[in-house]
Design a protein around this motif. Structure first.
Motif, short mmCIF file in Angstrom:
data_model
loop_
_atom_site.label_atom_id
_atom_site.label_comp_id
_atom_site.label_asym_id
_atom_site.label_seq_id
_atom_site.Cartn_x
_atom_site.Cartn_y
_atom_site.Cartn_z
N HIS A 172 0.85 -1.19 0.00
CA HIS A 172 0.00 0.00 0.00
C HIS A 172 0.88 1.24 0.00
CE1 HIS A 172 -3.15 -2.72 1.93
NE2 HIS A 172 -3.75 -2.23 0.87
N GLN A 173 0.55 2.20 -0.86
CA GLN A 173 1.28 3.46 -0.90
C GLN A 173 0.26 4.58 -0.73
OE1 GLN A 173 2.23 6.55 -2.99
NE2 GLN A 173 3.07 6.66 -0.93
N ASN A 174 0.10 5.02 0.53
CA ASN A 174 -0.95 5.97 0.87
C ASN A 174 -0.44 7.29 1.42
OD1 ASN A 174 -3.08 4.17 0.23
ND2 ASN A 174 -2.89 3.17 2.22
N VAL A 175 0.87 7.40 1.64
CA VAL A 175 1.42 8.57 2.31
C VAL A 175 2.37 9.30 1.37
CG1 VAL A 175 2.82 9.37 4.27
CG2 VAL A 175 1.19 7.47 4.57
N ALA A 176 2.24 10.62 1.32
CA ALA A 176 3.07 11.44 0.44
C ALA A 176 4.55 11.26 0.76
CB ALA A 176 2.67 12.90 0.57
N GLY A 177 5.35 11.21 -0.29
CA GLY A 177 6.80 11.18 -0.14
C GLY A 177 7.41 9.80 -0.05
N GLN A 178 6.59 8.76 0.07
CA GLN A 178 7.16 7.42 0.27
C GLN A 178 7.91 6.91 -0.96
OE1 GLN A 178 3.93 4.95 1.64
NE2 GLN A 178 4.27 5.48 3.78
N VAL A 179 7.46 7.27 -2.16
CA VAL A 179 8.15 6.80 -3.35
C VAL A 179 9.58 7.30 -3.37
CG1 VAL A 179 8.21 6.90 -5.87
CG2 VAL A 179 6.04 6.52 -4.70
N HIS A 180 9.77 8.57 -3.06
CA HIS A 180 11.13 9.11 -2.98
C HIS A 180 11.93 8.41 -1.89
CE1 HIS A 180 10.89 12.10 -6.05
NE2 HIS A 180 10.05 12.90 -5.42
N GLU A 181 11.27 8.11 -0.77
CA GLU A 181 11.95 7.44 0.34
C GLU A 181 12.41 6.04 -0.08
OE1 GLU A 181 11.08 6.47 5.10
OE2 GLU A 181 9.55 7.45 3.85
N LEU A 182 11.57 5.31 -0.77
CA LEU A 182 11.92 3.97 -1.22
C LEU A 182 13.00 4.02 -2.30
CD1 LEU A 182 8.35 2.40 -1.35
CD2 LEU A 182 10.14 1.93 0.33
N GLU A 183 12.95 5.04 -3.14
CA GLU A 183 13.98 5.21 -4.16
C GLU A 183 15.33 5.46 -3.50
OE1 GLU A 183 16.05 6.52 -7.82
OE2 GLU A 183 14.71 4.92 -7.16
N ALA A 184 15.35 6.31 -2.49
CA ALA A 184 16.61 6.62 -1.80
C ALA A 184 17.19 5.39 -1.12
CB ALA A 184 16.37 7.73 -0.77
N ALA A 185 16.30 4.48 -0.68
CA ALA A 185 16.76 3.26 -0.01
C ALA A 185 17.12 2.16 -1.01
CB ALA A 185 15.68 2.76 0.95
N GLY A 186 16.93 2.41 -2.30
CA GLY A 186 17.27 1.43 -3.32
C GLY A 186 16.35 0.23 -3.35
N LEU A 187 15.09 0.41 -3.00
CA LEU A 187 14.17 -0.72 -2.86
C LEU A 187 13.23 -0.93 -4.04
CD1 LEU A 187 13.21 -0.40 0.91
CD2 LEU A 187 14.78 -2.03 -0.14
N LEU A 188 13.08 0.05 -4.90
CA LEU A 188 12.10 -0.08 -5.98
C LEU A 188 12.61 -0.99 -7.09
CD1 LEU A 188 10.91 3.64 -6.27
CD2 LEU A 188 9.67 1.71 -5.25
N GLY A 189 11.68 -1.66 -7.76
CA GLY A 189 12.04 -2.53 -8.87
C GLY A 189 10.80 -3.06 -9.55
N PRO A 190 10.95 -3.70 -10.71
CA PRO A 190 9.79 -4.21 -11.45
C PRO A 190 9.06 -5.34 -10.74
CG PRO A 190 11.84 -4.94 -12.47
CD PRO A 190 12.21 -3.94 -11.42
N ASP A 191 9.67 -5.89 -9.69
CA ASP A 191 9.01 -6.95 -8.92
C ASP A 191 8.11 -6.39 -7.82
OD1 ASP A 191 11.10 -5.89 -7.44
OD2 ASP A 191 11.95 -7.83 -6.85
N MET A 192 7.98 -5.06 -7.75
CA MET A 192 7.15 -4.41 -6.73
C MET A 192 5.95 -3.74 -7.38
SD MET A 192 9.34 -2.55 -3.77
CE MET A 192 10.21 -3.48 -2.51
N LEU A 193 4.77 -3.99 -6.81
CA LEU A 193 3.54 -3.37 -7.30
C LEU A 193 2.95 -2.49 -6.20
CD1 LEU A 193 1.29 -3.20 -9.49
CD2 LEU A 193 0.15 -5.08 -8.28
N PRO A 194 3.16 -1.17 -6.27
CA PRO A 194 2.51 -0.28 -5.32
C PRO A 194 1.02 -0.15 -5.62
CG PRO A 194 3.79 0.98 -6.90
CD PRO A 194 4.05 -0.45 -7.21
N VAL A 195 0.24 0.09 -4.58
CA VAL A 195 -1.21 0.17 -4.69
C VAL A 195 -1.69 1.55 -4.25
CG1 VAL A 195 -3.40 -0.88 -4.00
CG2 VAL A 195 -1.34 -2.30 -4.17
N HIS A 196 -2.62 2.10 -4.99
CA HIS A 196 -3.27 3.40 -4.73
C HIS A 196 -2.41 4.56 -5.24
CE1 HIS A 196 -6.08 1.02 -2.55
NE2 HIS A 196 -5.36 0.91 -1.45
N CYS A 197 -1.37 4.92 -4.51
CA CYS A 197 -0.43 5.97 -4.94
C CYS A 197 -1.11 7.31 -5.19
CB CYS A 197 0.30 5.53 -6.21
SG CYS A 197 1.38 4.11 -5.98
N ASN A 198 -2.22 7.58 -4.54
CA ASN A 198 -2.96 8.82 -4.79
C ASN A 198 -2.15 10.09 -4.51
OD1 ASN A 198 -5.00 6.64 -3.53
ND2 ASN A 198 -5.90 7.63 -5.31
#
Length: 441
Positions: A222-248
């Motif tokens: 679940h991605q419901n809170v502002a700024g988390q995408v940048h936070e996950l990018e900084a931690a090197g965690l994003l990838g095509p094996d991850m499906l975020p939900v909502h992202c409003n």
């Protein structure tokens, strides 16, 4: 035992394959659980089961990329909810009272209804694994239904014991990864529903993601809170094996980040509108190259119906475009290059080819093409005949679950002429009643 070979004749075939397109009066042959041939005038082989699909639409089975299936028997309980506070008070808080047998009954009832409604594949975001037995009983129900399932094992349990329970949850994920190992044809696959970052924190989230990657499991969160995408990018965690939900709350710059990492997004439009969320992200993500897919999310208040989700999403996106035109003083509405952007066929892509990619089966699912898995849906053209023009527009804007005539999963006919072939709706009804009795009697 392998499924009997099948020949579907005379349908309007929406292959959702760029090389094949739509085919009028076409045939599809299925053998060994896969599409063997697509075209006009295919000959039946000895032993083939033949279905006359004249006047019907044949399309890939619908794929739901985000539903909490344990809430199936709770339908209606969330009908009058107003925002997330109501959801936590009336629905999410019930997790502590839902037992392992409730998980079996709820999953059985929900999955059968989804299959009946043309949803052949689902990502079950199971965030109610309150004990190891909860997960095992839910998996038993999935096996009994025979729906194609990505079981996203939920890491978010009781908030009071989240850190302590993390140990046995990760251990069970490792065990299940071994027992559920298979290939792309395996109906029941394992994934990980990562703990929400705002509840679990980065340390637990990172450990879960590392485990998922080590086991080569698809992940979702679940991605419901502002700024988390940048936070996950900084931690090197994003990838095509991850499906975020909502992202409003995502910004355009964050959508660019997700696109660069090959991520899709699962949107749950009816649920998100019900929570008062900003839905501008639908069109922004599409334009940014973040492939959208759709899910029901919460059956406690949303019908298990992807036709209604497609229709709602189309009109929400069209309304947003119209509002931009009105705001710019461009009324009455006129067409010009790029406007309107969203088309009905896009929505059908959301629940077929895009969704197949979201569940990790983009090469073999969501299309009707030789070599693809034979998950198929035959729709009647409607009591008063099909629409003129684009058949995809008919599916998105005119079809309902009442039009679902035939459902095929892995080459097996699971519903024919409007009736389930090897499941009994009464079993689903009884399972829902048992769960309700245990919770509310």
């Amino acid at each position: 035992m392998s499924a009997r070979a099948l020949l579907i004749r005379g349908a309007t075939v929406l292959t959702m394959d760029a090389g094949l397109g739509d085919l009028a009066g076409a045939d599809v042959r299925v053998a060994d659980g896969r599409i063997a041939a697509v075209g006009q005038g295919l000959r039946a082989e000895p032993g083939d089961e033949v279905i006359d699909a004249t006047g019907m639409l044949l399309l890939p089975g619908l794929i739901d990329t985000h539903t909490h299936m344990w809430q199936g028997p709770l339908k209606g309980l969330g009908a009058a909810m107003w925002g997330m506070a109501d959801y936590h008070k009336h629905i999410f808080s019930l997790r502590e009272r839902v037992g392992a047998e409730d998980m079996h009954d709820a999953t059985l009832a929900c999955g059968m209804e989804m299959l009946d409604n043309g949803i052949t594949t689902v990502l079950d975001f199971c965030h109610n694994v309150m004990s190891p037995e909860h997960a095992l009983r839910a998996l038993d129900a999935h096996r009994a239904n025979g729906q194609r399932v990505l079981f996203a094992y939920g890491m978010l349990g009781s908030f009071a014991t989240l850190k302590e329970d993390h140990v046995w949850r990760l251990a069970q994920v490792r065990e299940l990864a071994a027992s559920l190992a298979g290939d792309e044809t395996t109906p029941l696959r394992l994934g990980v529903a990562l703990g929400s970052l705002e509840y679990a924190g980065m340390a637990l989230f990172e450990e879960e993601a590392a485990t998922g990657r080590a086991l080569k499991l698809p992940m979702t969160f679940h991605q419901n809170v502002a700024g988390q995408v940048h936070e996950l990018e900084a931690a090197g965690l994003l990838g095509p094996d991850m499906l975020p939900v909502h992202c409003n709350p995502t910004l355009d710059a964050e959508l660019d980040v997700l696109a660069a990492h090959g991520c899709g997004i699962s949107f749950t439009p009816e649920s998100e509108v019900g929570d008062g969320r900003n839905i501008s992200v639908f069109a922004r993500s599409h334009r940014a190259g973040v492939t959208p897919s759709l899910g029901v999310d919460v059956p406690s208040r949303v019908a298990l119906d992807l036709f209604s989700q497609m229709r709602l999403t189309f009109w929400l996106m069209r309304n947003e475009e119209a509002e931009a035109e009105r705001h710019a003083g461009r009324t009455p509405l006129t067409r010009y290059p790029g406007v309107p952007f969203i088309q009905p066929r896009h929505l059908l892509e959301y629940v077929t080819v895009n969704a197949a990619r979201a569940v990790g089966l983009g090469d073999v699912l969501g299309r009707i093409a030789p070599g693809c898995l034979a998950d198929l849906l035959l729709l009647r053209g409607g009591a008063y005949g099909p629409s003129l023009g684009d058949p995809a527009a008919h599916v998105v804007l005119q079809s309902t679950v009442a039009d679902v005539d035939t459902v095929v999963i892995g080459g097996r006919v699971r519903k024919r002429a409007g009736q389930l072939t090897d499941l009994d709706r009464n079993d689903a009804i009884a399972a829902s009643q048992r769960m309700r009795h245990r919770l509310f009697a």
